[in-house]
Design a protein around this motif. Sequence first.
Motif, PDB file in Angstrom:
ATOM      1  N   VAL A   1      -8.999   7.640   5.880  1.00  0.00           N
ATOM      2  CA  VAL A   1      -8.928   6.671   4.790  1.00  0.00           C
ATOM      3  C   VAL A   1      -7.694   5.805   4.991  1.00  0.00           C
ATOM      4  O   VAL A   1      -6.602   6.312   5.263  1.00  0.00           O
ATOM      5  CB  VAL A   1      -8.852   7.362   3.417  1.00  0.00           C
ATOM      6  CG1 VAL A   1      -8.791   6.311   2.304  1.00  0.00           C
ATOM      7  CG2 VAL A   1     -10.045   8.283   3.200  1.00  0.00           C
ATOM      8  N   LEU A   2      -7.881   4.512   4.872  1.00  0.00           N
ATOM      9  CA  LEU A   2      -6.780   3.556   4.910  1.00  0.00           C
ATOM     10  C   LEU A   2      -6.647   2.935   3.523  1.00  0.00           C
ATOM     11  O   LEU A   2      -7.651   2.596   2.895  1.00  0.00           O
ATOM     12  CB  LEU A   2      -7.040   2.479   5.963  1.00  0.00           C
ATOM     13  CG  LEU A   2      -7.190   2.986   7.394  1.00  0.00           C
ATOM     14  CD1 LEU A   2      -7.628   1.865   8.323  1.00  0.00           C
ATOM     15  CD2 LEU A   2      -5.882   3.605   7.893  1.00  0.00           C
ATOM     16  N   PHE A   3      -5.416   2.810   3.059  1.00  0.00           N
ATOM     17  CA  PHE A   3      -5.158   2.314   1.721  1.00  0.00           C
ATOM     18  C   PHE A   3      -4.333   1.040   1.744  1.00  0.00           C
ATOM     19  O   PHE A   3      -3.398   0.899   2.544  1.00  0.00           O
ATOM     20  CB  PHE A   3      -4.353   3.345   0.910  1.00  0.00           C
ATOM     21  CG  PHE A   3      -5.064   4.624   0.615  1.00  0.00           C
ATOM     22  CD1 PHE A   3      -5.898   4.737  -0.489  1.00  0.00           C
ATOM     23  CD2 PHE A   3      -4.866   5.745   1.422  1.00  0.00           C
ATOM     24  CE1 PHE A   3      -6.538   5.945  -0.777  1.00  0.00           C
ATOM     25  CE2 PHE A   3      -5.495   6.953   1.130  1.00  0.00           C
ATOM     26  CZ  PHE A   3      -6.339   7.049   0.029  1.00  0.00           C
ATOM     27  N   ASP A   4      -4.629   0.144   0.832  1.00  0.00           N
ATOM     28  CA  ASP A   4      -3.674  -0.878   0.435  1.00  0.00           C
ATOM     29  C   ASP A   4      -2.512  -0.155  -0.260  1.00  0.00           C
ATOM     30  O   ASP A   4      -2.661   1.007  -0.683  1.00  0.00           O
ATOM     31  CB  ASP A   4      -4.374  -1.868  -0.502  1.00  0.00           C
ATOM     32  CG  ASP A   4      -3.430  -2.909  -1.063  1.00  0.00           C
ATOM     33  OD1 ASP A   4      -2.672  -3.505  -0.286  1.00  0.00           O
ATOM     34  OD2 ASP A   4      -3.453  -3.108  -2.296  1.00  0.00           O
ATOM     35  N   LEU A   5      -1.377  -0.831  -0.401  1.00  0.00           N
ATOM     36  CA  LEU A   5      -0.216  -0.165  -0.998  1.00  0.00           C
ATOM     37  C   LEU A   5      -0.012  -0.586  -2.452  1.00  0.00           C
ATOM     38  O   LEU A   5      -0.283   0.174  -3.372  1.00  0.00           O
ATOM     39  CB  LEU A   5       1.026  -0.461  -0.161  1.00  0.00           C
ATOM     40  CG  LEU A   5       2.331   0.226  -0.595  1.00  0.00           C
ATOM     41  CD1 LEU A   5       2.182   1.734  -0.672  1.00  0.00           C
ATOM     42  CD2 LEU A   5       3.469  -0.151   0.355  1.00  0.00           C
ATOM     43  N   ASP A   6       0.439  -1.813  -2.678  1.00  0.00           N
ATOM     44  CA  ASP A   6       0.728  -2.282  -4.039  1.00  0.00           C
ATOM     45  C   ASP A   6      -0.564  -2.451  -4.827  1.00  0.00           C
ATOM     46  O   ASP A   6      -1.466  -3.188  -4.423  1.00  0.00           O
ATOM     47  CB  ASP A   6       1.486  -3.609  -3.993  1.00  0.00           C
ATOM     48  CG  ASP A   6       2.811  -3.488  -3.259  1.00  0.00           C
ATOM     49  OD1 ASP A   6       3.659  -2.711  -3.724  1.00  0.00           O
ATOM     50  OD2 ASP A   6       2.984  -4.154  -2.224  1.00  0.00           O
ATOM     51  N   GLY A   7      -0.647  -1.780  -5.952  1.00  0.00           N
ATOM     52  CA  GLY A   7      -1.828  -1.886  -6.789  1.00  0.00           C
ATOM     53  C   GLY A   7      -2.914  -0.898  -6.427  1.00  0.00           C
ATOM     54  O   GLY A   7      -3.930  -0.821  -7.118  1.00  0.00           O
TER      55      GLY A   7
ATOM     56  N   PRO B   1      -6.997 -11.334   4.469  1.00  0.00           N
ATOM     57  CA  PRO B   1      -8.340 -10.784   4.649  1.00  0.00           C
ATOM     58  C   PRO B   1      -8.860 -10.747   6.090  1.00  0.00           C
ATOM     59  O   PRO B   1     -10.017 -10.389   6.298  1.00  0.00           O
ATOM     60  CB  PRO B   1      -9.212 -11.719   3.813  1.00  0.00           C
ATOM     61  CG  PRO B   1      -8.518 -13.028   3.905  1.00  0.00           C
ATOM     62  CD  PRO B   1      -7.050 -12.685   3.880  1.00  0.00           C
ATOM     63  N   ASP B   2      -8.044 -11.102   7.065  1.00  0.00           N
ATOM     64  CA  ASP B   2      -8.466 -10.917   8.452  1.00  0.00           C
ATOM     65  C   ASP B   2      -8.669  -9.421   8.697  1.00  0.00           C
ATOM     66  O   ASP B   2      -7.868  -8.591   8.245  1.00  0.00           O
ATOM     67  CB  ASP B   2      -7.400 -11.463   9.403  1.00  0.00           C
ATOM     68  CG  ASP B   2      -7.909 -11.599  10.824  1.00  0.00           C
ATOM     69  OD1 ASP B   2      -8.044 -10.555  11.502  1.00  0.00           O
ATOM     70  OD2 ASP B   2      -8.180 -12.727  11.252  1.00  0.00           O
ATOM     71  N   PRO B   3      -9.714  -9.041   9.406  1.00  0.00           N
ATOM     72  CA  PRO B   3      -9.982  -7.615   9.618  1.00  0.00           C
ATOM     73  C   PRO B   3      -9.082  -6.954  10.649  1.00  0.00           C
ATOM     74  O   PRO B   3      -9.061  -5.718  10.736  1.00  0.00           O
ATOM     75  CB  PRO B   3     -11.431  -7.604  10.097  1.00  0.00           C
ATOM     76  CG  PRO B   3     -11.613  -8.929  10.771  1.00  0.00           C
ATOM     77  CD  PRO B   3     -10.795  -9.888   9.952  1.00  0.00           C
ATOM     78  N   LEU B   4      -8.335  -7.732  11.456  1.00  0.00           N
ATOM     79  CA  LEU B   4      -7.592  -7.137  12.565  1.00  0.00           C
ATOM     80  C   LEU B   4      -6.633  -6.029  12.134  1.00  0.00           C
ATOM     81  O   LEU B   4      -6.560  -4.998  12.823  1.00  0.00           O
ATOM     82  CB  LEU B   4      -6.847  -8.222  13.349  1.00  0.00           C
ATOM     83  CG  LEU B   4      -6.144  -7.740  14.617  1.00  0.00           C
ATOM     84  CD1 LEU B   4      -7.143  -7.185  15.632  1.00  0.00           C
ATOM     85  CD2 LEU B   4      -5.323  -8.880  15.239  1.00  0.00           C
TER      86      LEU B   4
ATOM     87  N   VAL C   1      -9.500   1.443   0.996  1.00  0.00           N
ATOM     88  CA  VAL C   1      -9.386   1.424  -0.459  1.00  0.00           C
ATOM     89  C   VAL C   1      -8.384   0.339  -0.854  1.00  0.00           C
ATOM     90  O   VAL C   1      -7.235   0.360  -0.402  1.00  0.00           O
ATOM     91  CB  VAL C   1      -8.912   2.787  -1.007  1.00  0.00           C
ATOM     92  CG1 VAL C   1      -8.890   2.770  -2.536  1.00  0.00           C
ATOM     93  CG2 VAL C   1      -9.792   3.921  -0.482  1.00  0.00           C
ATOM     94  N   GLY C   2      -8.820  -0.601  -1.690  1.00  0.00           N
ATOM     95  CA  GLY C   2      -7.927  -1.670  -2.116  1.00  0.00           C
ATOM     96  C   GLY C   2      -8.320  -2.247  -3.455  1.00  0.00           C
ATOM     97  O   GLY C   2      -9.461  -2.088  -3.908  1.00  0.00           O
TER      98      GLY C   2
ATOM     99  N   ASP D   1      -8.912  -7.307   0.324  1.00  0.00           N
ATOM    100  CA  ASP D   1      -9.033  -5.974   0.907  1.00  0.00           C
ATOM    101  C   ASP D   1     -10.483  -5.681   1.278  1.00  0.00           C
ATOM    102  O   ASP D   1     -10.780  -5.152   2.358  1.00  0.00           O
ATOM    103  CB  ASP D   1      -8.552  -4.907  -0.088  1.00  0.00           C
ATOM    104  CG  ASP D   1      -7.100  -5.049  -0.458  1.00  0.00           C
ATOM    105  OD1 ASP D   1      -6.305  -5.462   0.397  1.00  0.00           O
ATOM    106  OD2 ASP D   1      -6.752  -4.741  -1.617  1.00  0.00           O
ATOM    107  N   ILE D   2     -11.378  -6.027   0.371  1.00  0.00           N
ATOM    108  CA  ILE D   2     -12.792  -5.724   0.569  1.00  0.00           C
ATOM    109  C   ILE D   2     -13.399  -6.657   1.603  1.00  0.00           C
ATOM    110  O   ILE D   2     -14.226  -6.226   2.431  1.00  0.00           O
ATOM    111  CB  ILE D   2     -13.538  -5.814  -0.781  1.00  0.00           C
ATOM    112  CG1 ILE D   2     -12.822  -4.972  -1.858  1.00  0.00           C
ATOM    113  CG2 ILE D   2     -14.984  -5.383  -0.623  1.00  0.00           C
ATOM    114  CD1 ILE D   2     -12.548  -3.524  -1.454  1.00  0.00           C
ATOM    115  N   VAL D   3     -12.966  -7.912   1.609  1.00  0.00           N
ATOM    116  CA  VAL D   3     -13.422  -8.868   2.628  1.00  0.00           C
ATOM    117  C   VAL D   3     -13.010  -8.382   4.016  1.00  0.00           C
ATOM    118  O   VAL D   3     -13.800  -8.402   4.965  1.00  0.00           O
ATOM    119  CB  VAL D   3     -12.847 -10.271   2.346  1.00  0.00           C
ATOM    120  CG1 VAL D   3     -13.089 -11.209   3.521  1.00  0.00           C
ATOM    121  CG2 VAL D   3     -13.471 -10.851   1.080  1.00  0.00           C
TER     122      VAL D   3
END
Length: 230
Positions: A16-22, A153-156, A175-176, A181-183
């Motif tokens: 699982v990879l997460f966004d951080l803030d929010g 939103p670039d997927p790289l 997870v974002g 994040d979703i894009v």
Amino acid sequence: MAPSADPTAAGFPKAVLFDLDGTLLDSAPDMLATTNAMLAARGRAPMTLAALRPHVSKGARAMIGAAFPDVDVGEREGWVPEFLEHYGRELGRHGAPFEGVEAMLTALEAAGCVWGIVTNKPEYLAALLVPMLGWEDRCAVLIGGDTLPVRKPDPLPLIVAAERIGMAPADCVYVGDDERDIVAARAAGMPSVVALWGYRLPGDQPEEWRGDTMVEQPQALCDAGAWPSP
């Protein structure tokens, strides 16, 4: 960090990879202290947390814009380094992980799931935060907004994060709390979870972001059944 078991046997993703803030971190109180320092320096009244919170996931420029809507965009652009300087002093002083995040991370680790962070926050700031949160030996990969030539939103960034933990993007879940994040996840071929507990503007419509699932609270992700199937 190598998994100690097969998480898919328990119904969890391999990684699982997460966004951080929010998403993992409620950093809005740190951002409020930062923004209000800039307002005070210009003789302006402070913002409230409720007024700033929806803008936090949009980044420094969005928060400066919310605090100084009457100032020209070009002039505000020059204030970004000042914002980051103030934020560096407030980093980790006021914010904390969202309620339920530690339980969620513990459940993932117990299942043998690898997890990491992909954020648009500058890497040096994210790298300072991770040990403050006690995650330095738990977070398997950290990609910041300036780690690569592009950011979400670039997927790289998601693709590189998956590579660094030895996973295919399709075997990870992202997870974002923000549409970008979703894009990014969709473009990376990575299943996604919309974190509804995060920061959103009043006009945001997360049901239109085309995430694989939407979750109200981090605690829900302690249940393997809440995760999308890779």
